[in-house]
Scaffold this motif. Structure first.
Motif, short mmCIF file in Angstrom:
data_model
loop_
_atom_site.label_atom_id
_atom_site.label_comp_id
_atom_site.label_asym_id
_atom_site.label_seq_id
_atom_site.Cartn_x
_atom_site.Cartn_y
_atom_site.Cartn_z
N ASP A 98 0.82 -1.22 0.00
CA ASP A 98 0.00 0.00 0.00
C ASP A 98 0.86 1.27 0.00
O ASP A 98 0.60 2.22 0.73
N LEU A 99 1.90 1.27 -0.84
CA LEU A 99 2.82 2.40 -0.91
C LEU A 99 2.15 3.61 -1.56
O LEU A 99 1.56 3.50 -2.65
N ARG A 100 2.30 4.76 -0.91
CA ARG A 100 1.74 6.00 -1.43
C ARG A 100 2.76 7.13 -1.31
O ARG A 100 3.52 7.19 -0.35
N LYS A 101 2.76 8.00 -2.31
CA LYS A 101 3.59 9.19 -2.28
C LYS A 101 2.82 10.35 -2.89
O LYS A 101 2.38 10.28 -4.04
N SER A 102 2.66 11.41 -2.08
CA SER A 102 1.91 12.58 -2.53
C SER A 102 2.79 13.82 -2.49
O SER A 102 3.67 13.94 -1.63
N TYR A 103 2.54 14.71 -3.43
CA TYR A 103 3.16 16.03 -3.45
C TYR A 103 2.01 17.03 -3.41
O TYR A 103 1.40 17.32 -4.45
N GLY A 104 1.69 17.49 -2.21
CA GLY A 104 0.50 18.33 -2.09
C GLY A 104 -0.74 17.51 -2.40
O GLY A 104 -0.95 16.43 -1.83
N GLU A 105 -1.54 17.97 -3.33
CA GLU A 105 -2.75 17.25 -3.71
C GLU A 105 -2.49 16.20 -4.79
O GLU A 105 -3.36 15.38 -5.08
N PHE A 106 -1.31 16.21 -5.37
CA PHE A 106 -0.99 15.26 -6.43
C PHE A 106 -0.45 13.97 -5.83
O PHE A 106 0.53 13.98 -5.07
N GLU A 107 -1.07 12.84 -6.16
CA GLU A 107 -0.65 11.54 -5.66
C GLU A 107 0.14 10.82 -6.76
O GLU A 107 -0.42 10.34 -7.73
N ALA A 108 1.46 10.77 -6.59
CA ALA A 108 2.33 10.19 -7.61
C ALA A 108 2.31 8.67 -7.57
O ALA A 108 2.46 8.01 -8.60
N VAL A 109 2.17 8.10 -6.38
CA VAL A 109 2.08 6.64 -6.20
C VAL A 109 0.84 6.37 -5.36
O VAL A 109 0.70 6.89 -4.26
N LYS A 110 -0.05 5.51 -5.89
CA LYS A 110 -1.40 5.40 -5.34
C LYS A 110 -1.67 4.02 -4.72
O LYS A 110 -2.47 3.24 -5.24
N GLY A 111 -0.98 3.71 -3.64
CA GLY A 111 -1.31 2.50 -2.90
C GLY A 111 -0.94 1.21 -3.60
O GLY A 111 -1.75 0.29 -3.67
N ILE A 112 0.29 1.12 -4.10
CA ILE A 112 0.71 -0.09 -4.82
C ILE A 112 1.29 -1.13 -3.86
O ILE A 112 1.87 -0.78 -2.83
N SER A 113 1.14 -2.40 -4.21
CA SER A 113 1.66 -3.51 -3.40
C SER A 113 2.24 -4.57 -4.32
O SER A 113 1.61 -4.94 -5.32
N PHE A 114 3.44 -5.06 -4.00
CA PHE A 114 4.05 -6.16 -4.73
C PHE A 114 5.27 -6.65 -3.96
O PHE A 114 5.80 -5.96 -3.08
N ASP A 115 5.71 -7.87 -4.29
CA ASP A 115 6.93 -8.45 -3.73
C ASP A 115 7.94 -8.67 -4.86
O ASP A 115 7.56 -8.94 -6.00
N VAL A 116 9.20 -8.55 -4.52
CA VAL A 116 10.29 -8.96 -5.41
C VAL A 116 11.01 -10.11 -4.72
O VAL A 116 11.38 -9.99 -3.55
N TYR A 117 11.17 -11.23 -5.43
CA TYR A 117 11.75 -12.42 -4.83
C TYR A 117 13.27 -12.46 -4.96
O TYR A 117 13.83 -11.93 -5.93
N GLU A 118 13.88 -13.10 -4.00
CA GLU A 118 15.33 -13.21 -3.98
C GLU A 118 15.81 -13.93 -5.23
O GLU A 118 15.28 -14.97 -5.63
N GLY A 119 16.81 -13.35 -5.89
CA GLY A 119 17.43 -13.99 -7.04
C GLY A 119 16.71 -13.82 -8.36
O GLY A 119 16.99 -14.54 -9.31
N GLU A 120 15.80 -12.84 -8.46
CA GLU A 120 15.12 -12.62 -9.73
C GLU A 120 15.48 -11.25 -10.30
O GLU A 120 15.99 -10.37 -9.60
N ILE A 121 15.22 -11.10 -11.59
CA ILE A 121 15.26 -9.79 -12.23
C ILE A 121 13.82 -9.31 -12.35
O ILE A 121 13.01 -9.94 -13.03
N PHE A 122 13.51 -8.24 -11.66
CA PHE A 122 12.14 -7.72 -11.63
C PHE A 122 12.12 -6.38 -12.34
O PHE A 122 12.91 -5.48 -12.04
N GLY A 123 11.23 -6.24 -13.32
CA GLY A 123 11.13 -5.01 -14.08
C GLY A 123 9.93 -4.19 -13.67
O GLY A 123 8.82 -4.71 -13.53
#
Length: 255
Positions: A11-36
């Protein structure tokens, strides 16, 4: 065998004033992978990476790097990650050996500079100045600097932008080698062929949201299952294949 996440974003979020650049994203990156992490300009990719790298504060949610929170373990996180520097981060008149020694001092670790250069096929350029390297060599050296502290994770932000096809393929091989040696790789790119070739899984962002998360093959299969058909017959090769065949597809040290 169940894989362990080395990066967990919830649930990652990043706002600059009223602008929400990142809107509640969720994911995992696993050990030993290339994640794009993919998406158009302004999608929130770089902001997300910079939060993971402890370079930017988040507004809400949680980010764990190898079990460490970006909220209160920034110094510990910096010791286990490598971040690709842009060209402006290097002193152009210094030799590669001098630059590696300089960065090792900043990390407070002892290194074998030649061994690191050998990993990225730049041993013959040890006494060359950074400003005299070709574009592909500069990018390989920037990846070399991410390996100084023997990181568990490296972050590469559009590493092949501006490179010719041969240099791009060489860099792909290097990134695979880094992964095969046990380092997890997180990458952003605007080249979809690059993501398809390199990434074990990809997340696609649009306007701050994560709109897809899967392997490249599964995402392609899902599109085909929806009835997608290419409007033009695809040939067995393309012009890039011709270029690589004519100029050589094996690793080449650029002069």
């Amino acid at each position: 065998m169940e894989r362990s996440p080395i990066i967990s974003v919830n649930d990652l979020r990043k706002s600059y004033g009223e602008f929400e650049a990142v809107k509640g994203i969720s994911f995992d990156v696993y050990e030993g992978e290339i994640f794009g992490l993919l998406g158009p300009n302004g999608a929130g990719k770089t902001t997300t990476l910079e939060i993971m790298e402890t370079l930017r504060d988040k507004s809400a949610g949680s980010v764990l790097i190898d079990g460490l929170s970006v909220d209160n373990a920034q110094n510990q996180i910096k010791q286990i990650i490598g971040v690709q520097l842009q060209a402006a981060g290097f002193y152009p008149g210094l030799h590669l050996l001098d630059l590696l020694e300089l960065f090792s001092g900043l990390y407070n670790v002892k290194i074998d500079p030649m061994a690191i250069l050998e990993k990225v096929n730049l041993a013959e350029k040890a006494k060359a100045k950074y400003k005299d390297l070709s574009g592909g060599q500069k990018q390989r050296f920037s990846i070399a600097t991410t390996l100084i502290n023997t990181p568990k994770i490296i972050f590469l932000d559009e590493p092949t932008t501006g490179l010719d096809p041969q240099a791009r393929r060489n860099l792909w091989d290097l990134i695979r080698q880094v992964r095969d040696n046990g380092t997890t790789v997180m990458i952003t790119t605007h080249y979809m062929d690059e993501a398809e070739q390199l990434c074990d899984r990809v997340g696609i962002m649009e306007k701050g949201s994560l709109i897809a998360l899967d392997t490249p093959d599964n995402l392609i299969d899902q599109l085909v299952a929806k009835g997608f058909i290419r409007p033009k017959q695809v040939k067995q090769a393309n012009l890039e294949d011709v270029f690589l065949d004519l100029t050589g597809v094996e690793w080449q040290v650029e002069s």
